[in-house]
Design a protein around this motif. Structure first.
Motif, PDB file in Angstrom:
ATOM      1  N   GLU A  81     -19.665  15.517 -17.630  1.00 38.72           N
ATOM      2  CA  GLU A  81     -19.828  14.340 -16.790  1.00 38.72           C
ATOM      3  C   GLU A  81     -21.289  13.966 -16.593  1.00 38.72           C
ATOM      4  N   TYR A 136     -23.166  11.560 -18.027  1.00 35.95           N
ATOM      5  CA  TYR A 136     -22.962  10.409 -18.895  1.00 35.95           C
ATOM      6  C   TYR A 136     -24.262   9.755 -19.347  1.00 35.95           C
ATOM      7  N   CYS A 153     -15.418   8.337 -18.357  1.00 39.67           N
ATOM      8  CA  CYS A 153     -15.874   7.545 -17.212  1.00 39.67           C
ATOM      9  C   CYS A 153     -14.696   7.004 -16.414  1.00 39.67           C
ATOM     10  N   VAL A 194     -13.219   9.592 -14.164  1.00 39.14           N
ATOM     11  CA  VAL A 194     -14.011   9.735 -12.941  1.00 39.14           C
ATOM     12  C   VAL A 194     -13.714   8.584 -11.981  1.00 39.14           C
ATOM     13  N   ILE A 195     -13.667   7.369 -12.515  1.00 33.30           N
ATOM     14  CA  ILE A 195     -13.393   6.192 -11.692  1.00 33.30           C
ATOM     15  C   ILE A 195     -12.037   6.323 -11.001  1.00 33.30           C
ATOM     16  N   ASP A 226     -21.710   2.846 -11.216  1.00 38.13           N
ATOM     17  CA  ASP A 226     -22.477   3.611 -12.203  1.00 38.13           C
ATOM     18  C   ASP A 226     -21.650   3.899 -13.446  1.00 38.13           C
ATOM     19  N   ASN A 227     -20.406   4.330 -13.240  1.00 39.70           N
ATOM     20  CA  ASN A 227     -19.573   4.704 -14.379  1.00 39.70           C
ATOM     21  C   ASN A 227     -19.188   3.503 -15.236  1.00 39.70           C
ATOM     22  N   TYR A 259     -22.191   2.910 -17.359  1.00 38.99           N
ATOM     23  CA  TYR A 259     -22.249   3.821 -18.504  1.00 38.99           C
ATOM     24  C   TYR A 259     -21.347   3.319 -19.638  1.00 38.99           C
TER      25      TYR A 259
END
Length: 202
Positions: free
Chosen positions: A15, A17, A55, A58-59, A91-92, A95
């Motif tokens: 993670e 990224y 990503c 994570v989101i 942020d994700n 990325y």
């Protein structure tokens, strides 16, 4: 090339990224010496999709298990959590946008901007030297500089965040203020770099 791709995968699985994006760029640069454009494009697409998948995982976790529990009452801690998680989602998506193309990139940009704006709106309830508020300003300005390629907007956001912090720099010596110092330095460094060749006020 294979070693480079392996390192990108490791960074993505950890993670990290931003590291994955940097490693991908370096791997592609090296591959251009002995690989055809089609091979390079194929690797880039493959890793971009893997990064996209990580990503989005994570989101999903943030939205399902963190944002849903973050409240927006008047307490500093509650607002700080809300801002932190909204910024992290932004942020994700940023990325994803860094390596995606076409409609997938456009959608990631739209989502990143939306979550950064939400984080910015909620951050107004926090102290101007709150590290989450400053971090939101820092990352949102990077989004405008690197993804949107709008230096003027990036500078506006970064300079506003820096000035808000400078107003309080001599008024408080709390742990919270000290925690914000690294972000302050990053803001100043970015402004100096982005204004390279211009007269700087900092």
């Amino acid at each position: 090339m294979e070693e480079g791709v392996f390192m990108v995968r490791v960074a993505a699985q950890a993670e990290r990224y931003e590291d994955a994006v940097d490693l991908l760029t370096k791997a592609l640069q090296l591959s251009q010496k002995d690989a055809s454009p089609d091979v390079v494009a194929e690797y880039k697409d493959k890793i971009s999709l893997e990064l996209d998948h990580k990503c989005r995982q994570v989101i999903d976790i943030i939205q399902e298990h963190c944002l849903s529990k973050a409240t927006t009452d008047d307490s500093e801690g509650s607002c700080t959590s809300k801002v932190f998680y909204l910024k992290l989602v932004g942020d994700n998506y940023r990325y994803i946008a860094e390596t995606a193309s076409g409609p997938r990139r456009d959608k990631a940009i739209e989502k990143a901007d939306s979550f950064y704006r939400q984080a910015t709106d909620f951050s107004k309830a926090l102290h101007r030297y709150n590290s989450s508020r400053l971090g939101c300003g820092l990352n949102y300005s990077v989004f405008w500089y690197e993804i949107m390629e709008d230096k003027s907007k990036a500078l506006q956001i970064a300079e506003e965040a820096l000035e808000e912090r400078r107003e309080y720099i001599c008024q408080d010596d709390s742990d919270e203020v000290r925690d914000s110092l690294p972000i302050l330095e990053l803001l100043r460094e970015n402004i100096d770099i982005w204004k390279e060749g211009e007269d700087s006020l900092y």
